[in-house]
Design a protein around this motif. Structure first.
Motif, mmCIF file in Angstrom:
data_model
loop_
_atom_site.group_PDB
_atom_site.id
_atom_site.type_symbol
_atom_site.label_atom_id
_atom_site.label_comp_id
_atom_site.label_asym_id
_atom_site.label_seq_id
_atom_site.Cartn_x
_atom_site.Cartn_y
_atom_site.Cartn_z
ATOM 1 N N PHE A 1 60.117 31.497 45.305
ATOM 2 C CA PHE A 1 59.425 32.287 44.293
ATOM 3 C C PHE A 1 58.305 31.528 43.573
ATOM 4 C CE2 PHE A 1 63.686 34.188 44.621
ATOM 5 C CZ PHE A 1 63.331 35.488 44.927
ATOM 6 N N VAL A 2 58.627 30.375 42.994
ATOM 7 C CA VAL A 2 57.666 29.704 42.118
ATOM 8 C C VAL A 2 56.444 29.203 42.893
ATOM 9 C CG1 VAL A 2 57.286 27.802 40.502
ATOM 10 C CG2 VAL A 2 59.442 29.065 40.460
ATOM 11 N N TYR A 3 56.659 28.372 43.910
ATOM 12 C CA TYR A 3 55.506 27.811 44.628
ATOM 13 C C TYR A 3 54.664 28.882 45.321
ATOM 14 C CZ TYR A 3 52.555 24.673 47.268
ATOM 15 O OH TYR A 3 51.453 24.026 47.780
ATOM 16 N N PRO A 4 55.268 29.871 46.038
ATOM 17 C CA PRO A 4 54.431 30.920 46.635
ATOM 18 C C PRO A 4 53.600 31.684 45.610
ATOM 19 C CG PRO A 4 56.591 30.940 47.649
ATOM 20 C CD PRO A 4 56.666 29.986 46.498
ATOM 21 N N MET A 5 54.181 31.998 44.430
ATOM 22 C CA MET A 5 53.411 32.690 43.399
ATOM 23 C C MET A 5 52.299 31.813 42.858
ATOM 24 S SD MET A 5 55.983 35.043 41.134
ATOM 25 C CE MET A 5 54.589 35.717 40.220
ATOM 26 N N ALA A 6 52.598 30.521 42.695
ATOM 27 C CA ALA A 6 51.570 29.579 42.227
ATOM 28 C C ALA A 6 50.428 29.492 43.239
ATOM 29 C CB ALA A 6 52.190 28.200 42.009
ATOM 30 N N PHE A 7 50.773 29.502 44.516
ATOM 31 C CA PHE A 7 49.752 29.426 45.566
ATOM 32 C C PHE A 7 48.866 30.681 45.563
ATOM 33 C CE2 PHE A 7 48.130 30.072 49.839
ATOM 34 C CZ PHE A 7 47.660 28.810 50.180
ATOM 35 N N VAL A 8 49.494 31.851 45.492
ATOM 36 C CA VAL A 8 48.741 33.116 45.482
ATOM 37 C C VAL A 8 47.827 33.194 44.265
ATOM 38 C CG1 VAL A 8 48.952 35.623 45.254
ATOM 39 C CG2 VAL A 8 50.428 34.388 46.850
ATOM 40 N N LEU A 9 48.366 32.885 43.090
ATOM 41 C CA LEU A 9 47.587 32.956 41.855
ATOM 42 C C LEU A 9 46.444 31.961 41.858
ATOM 43 C CD1 LEU A 9 47.150 34.209 39.151
ATOM 44 C CD2 LEU A 9 49.120 32.978 38.257
ATOM 45 N N SER A 10 46.715 30.734 42.292
ATOM 46 C CA SER A 10 45.657 29.717 42.380
ATOM 47 C C SER A 10 44.606 30.111 43.414
ATOM 48 C CB SER A 10 46.264 28.352 42.738
ATOM 49 O OG SER A 10 47.164 27.917 41.755
ATOM 50 N N GLY A 11 45.063 30.756 44.500
ATOM 51 C CA GLY A 11 44.126 31.211 45.523
ATOM 52 C C GLY A 11 43.152 32.246 44.993
ATOM 53 N N PHE A 12 43.643 33.179 44.186
ATOM 54 C CA PHE A 12 42.765 34.181 43.573
ATOM 55 C C PHE A 12 41.780 33.521 42.600
ATOM 56 C CE2 PHE A 12 45.962 37.589 44.619
ATOM 57 C CZ PHE A 12 45.089 38.353 45.379
ATOM 58 N N ILE A 13 42.265 32.547 41.828
ATOM 59 C CA ILE A 13 41.375 31.864 40.877
ATOM 60 C C ILE A 13 40.243 31.163 41.618
ATOM 61 C CG2 ILE A 13 41.222 30.009 39.156
ATOM 62 C CD1 ILE A 13 44.117 30.652 38.389
ATOM 63 N N PHE B 1 41.626 37.769 36.296
ATOM 64 C CA PHE B 1 41.670 38.635 37.470
ATOM 65 C C PHE B 1 42.662 38.115 38.510
ATOM 66 C CE2 PHE B 1 37.640 40.260 35.775
ATOM 67 C CZ PHE B 1 37.850 41.611 35.939
ATOM 68 N N GLY B 2 42.862 36.773 38.534
ATOM 69 C CA GLY B 2 43.885 36.222 39.408
ATOM 70 C C GLY B 2 45.266 36.724 39.016
ATOM 71 N N ILE B 3 45.555 36.733 37.710
ATOM 72 C CA ILE B 3 46.818 37.266 37.209
ATOM 73 C C ILE B 3 46.921 38.758 37.519
ATOM 74 C CG2 ILE B 3 48.159 37.755 35.123
ATOM 75 C CD1 ILE B 3 47.056 35.167 33.935
ATOM 76 N N PHE B 4 45.817 39.478 37.340
ATOM 77 C CA PHE B 4 45.794 40.923 37.576
ATOM 78 C C PHE B 4 46.188 41.253 39.014
ATOM 79 C CE2 PHE B 4 43.532 44.690 39.081
ATOM 80 C CZ PHE B 4 43.920 45.646 38.142
ATOM 81 N N PHE B 5 45.555 40.608 39.980
ATOM 82 C CA PHE B 5 45.838 40.921 41.382
ATOM 83 C C PHE B 5 47.200 40.382 41.817
ATOM 84 C CE2 PHE B 5 41.191 41.499 41.497
ATOM 85 C CZ PHE B 5 41.145 42.735 42.106
ATOM 86 N N THR B 6 47.663 39.301 41.195
ATOM 87 C CA THR B 6 49.015 38.812 41.487
ATOM 88 C C THR B 6 50.053 39.815 41.026
ATOM 89 O OG1 THR B 6 48.276 36.506 41.267
ATOM 90 C CG2 THR B 6 50.645 36.924 41.138
ATOM 91 N N VAL B 7 49.825 40.422 39.856
ATOM 92 C CA VAL B 7 50.724 41.466 39.358
ATOM 93 C C VAL B 7 50.766 42.635 40.339
ATOM 94 C CG1 VAL B 7 51.063 43.217 37.574
ATOM 95 C CG2 VAL B 7 50.497 40.880 36.924
ATOM 96 N N ILE B 8 49.600 43.046 40.839
ATOM 97 C CA ILE B 8 49.542 44.166 41.783
ATOM 98 C C ILE B 8 50.383 43.859 43.023
ATOM 99 C CG2 ILE B 8 48.042 45.564 43.252
ATOM 100 C CD1 ILE B 8 47.670 46.046 40.247
ATOM 101 N N ILE B 9 50.252 42.636 43.545
ATOM 102 C CA ILE B 9 51.008 42.254 44.739
ATOM 103 C C ILE B 9 52.505 42.221 44.446
ATOM 104 C CG2 ILE B 9 51.471 40.354 46.345
ATOM 105 C CD1 ILE B 9 48.493 39.659 46.201
#
Length: 395
Positions: free
Chosen positions: A129-141, A166-174
């Protein structure tokens, strides 16, 4: 006479009985049922494991005393996730602390890739959970700002802050789309489940004063029959409500430990700081977070009940149903108070995550409500059409 395909011997032959499509379907259903149960238990256990782990000294972001004497969270102190594959370099701060007259440097514990999320933490929570979410969020940033290591100029920090939002926004959508997949059935049947809860309250009121085992068994049988009649599993709503919990706890860890987020600010709001602590220190800009969060969170939690009230406005409820509805409303109000208290003490980035998530929840609730209403109207029109056809046939 027996048909050749349904002879007595065919029922006694185990090989043929296994090949029966109905038996195969039952076996598949049982396998899928236990798979879901095991997955649910794994999620709950890993979430609890991770929650405890987050509060261990090696996995915390320490507060330090800045030049003005205020306690602040410092990037590069203690636990940190650095996504090196996306170009994040992180930065260790050599912060000195004193305890009983002994000076020492704050600890620094970093994770730089997915493998280390498993080996260094020995935790499925950080690995899944933690690392994959960090990767996705950092990727959007990085996608929106072009870097995870912004310059210190005002313009660069502003662009980086907008990219983070916007990184947080799209992470929430996913995340919400993933969790919707687990709770699709319960969300789709939300109005039916609320109706069923009212009917269930009548059954419980019926056996309220009966404490003998036979009455309790009969009550349970009637409740199970009600669930079967309505076509709703009692576990579906329970599992659906818990589906988003691991992601919620994970985002709490992601915001306060990911290097790319610990340095981010949306306007004058630092994502790592706690809103209430900043408000009490005189930084009233953090009131904007609470002003946006509170009405959205309240509406997202109360909206299903409000829609139910509107739908059942002309329906006369029994005394047991009124008590059940009142109890449900009280529970929602208690949950709202808890969420309001929690949001003031977590990182501001988590608060922004909840603002976007609450907005998503409101849209989702309204979407399913209008979908169900349209489905009901379509069903009513179809029944009316069939009745007209029957009347014409009789005439």
């Amino acid at each position: 006479m027996y048909k050749s395909g349904n002879s007595v011997m065919s029922y006694l032959n185990p090989d043929k009985s296994i090949s029966n499509p109905r038996n195969a379907k039952k076996i598949f259903k049982q396998i899928w049922k236990w798979t879901k149960i095991l997955m649910f238990l794994f999620i709950i256990i890993s979430m609890l494991w991770g929650c405890v782990q987050m509060y261990q000294s090696d996995y915390m972001v320490n507060q330090v005393i800045d030049a003005t004497g205020n306690k602040v969270y410092s990037p590069g102190v203690s636990f940190e996730i650095v996504i090196k594959s996306l170009g994040d370099v992180g930065e260790k701060n050599h912060m000195i602390t004193s305890e009983n007259g002994i000076f020492s440097e704050y600890a620094y514990f970093s994770i730089t890739n997915w493998g280390e999320a498993w080996t260094k933490t020995s935790s499925p929570f950080y690995g899944f959970f933690v690392y994959p979410m960090a990767f996705v969020l950092s990727g959007f940033i990085k996608l929106f700002s072009g870097t995870l290591n912004p310059e210190l100029t005002t313009h660069a920090q502003y662009i980086y802050g907008i990219a983070t939002f916007f990184g947080i926004f799209f992470t929430v959508i996913i995340v919400r789309t993933i969790t919707l997949g687990f709770s699709w059935k319960s969300q789709k049947n939300q109005s039916k489940m609320q109706q069923m809860q009212l009917k269930q309250s009548d059954i419980q009121a019926k056996y309220k004063d009966k404490k003998d085992p036979a009455s309790k068994q009969k009550q349970q049988q009637e409740i199970m029959a009600l669930h079967k009649k309505e076509g709703i599993s009692p576990m579906s709503s329970f599992a659906g409500s818990f589906a988003s919990m691991p992601f919620l706890f994970a985002i709490y860890s992601v915001i306060r430990s990911t290097s790319a987020l610990k340095i981010a600010s949306v306007g004058e709001i630092s994502l790592i700081e706690q809103p209430w602590q900043q408000i009490t220190s005189g930084n009233y800009v953090y009131l904007a977070l609470l002003a946006a969060y509170l009405p959205l969170q309240i509406l997202s939690m109360l909206l299903p009940t409000i829609l139910q009230y509107i739908k059942q406005k002309s329906v006369t409820l029994t005394e047991a149903q009124r008590k059940a509805r009142k109890k449900q409303l009280i529970m929602q109000l208690v949950m709202m108070v808890v969420f309001i208290f929690v949001v003031t003490t977590v990182a501001s980035g988590v608060c922004i995550y909840w603002i976007v998530s609450s907005t998503y929840q409101i849209c989702q609730t309204l979407g399913f409500h209008f979908y169900n209403q349209k489905h009901i109207k379509t069903g009513n029109r179809e029944r009316e059409r069939r009745l007209r056809q029957q009347e014409k046939f009789i005439r």
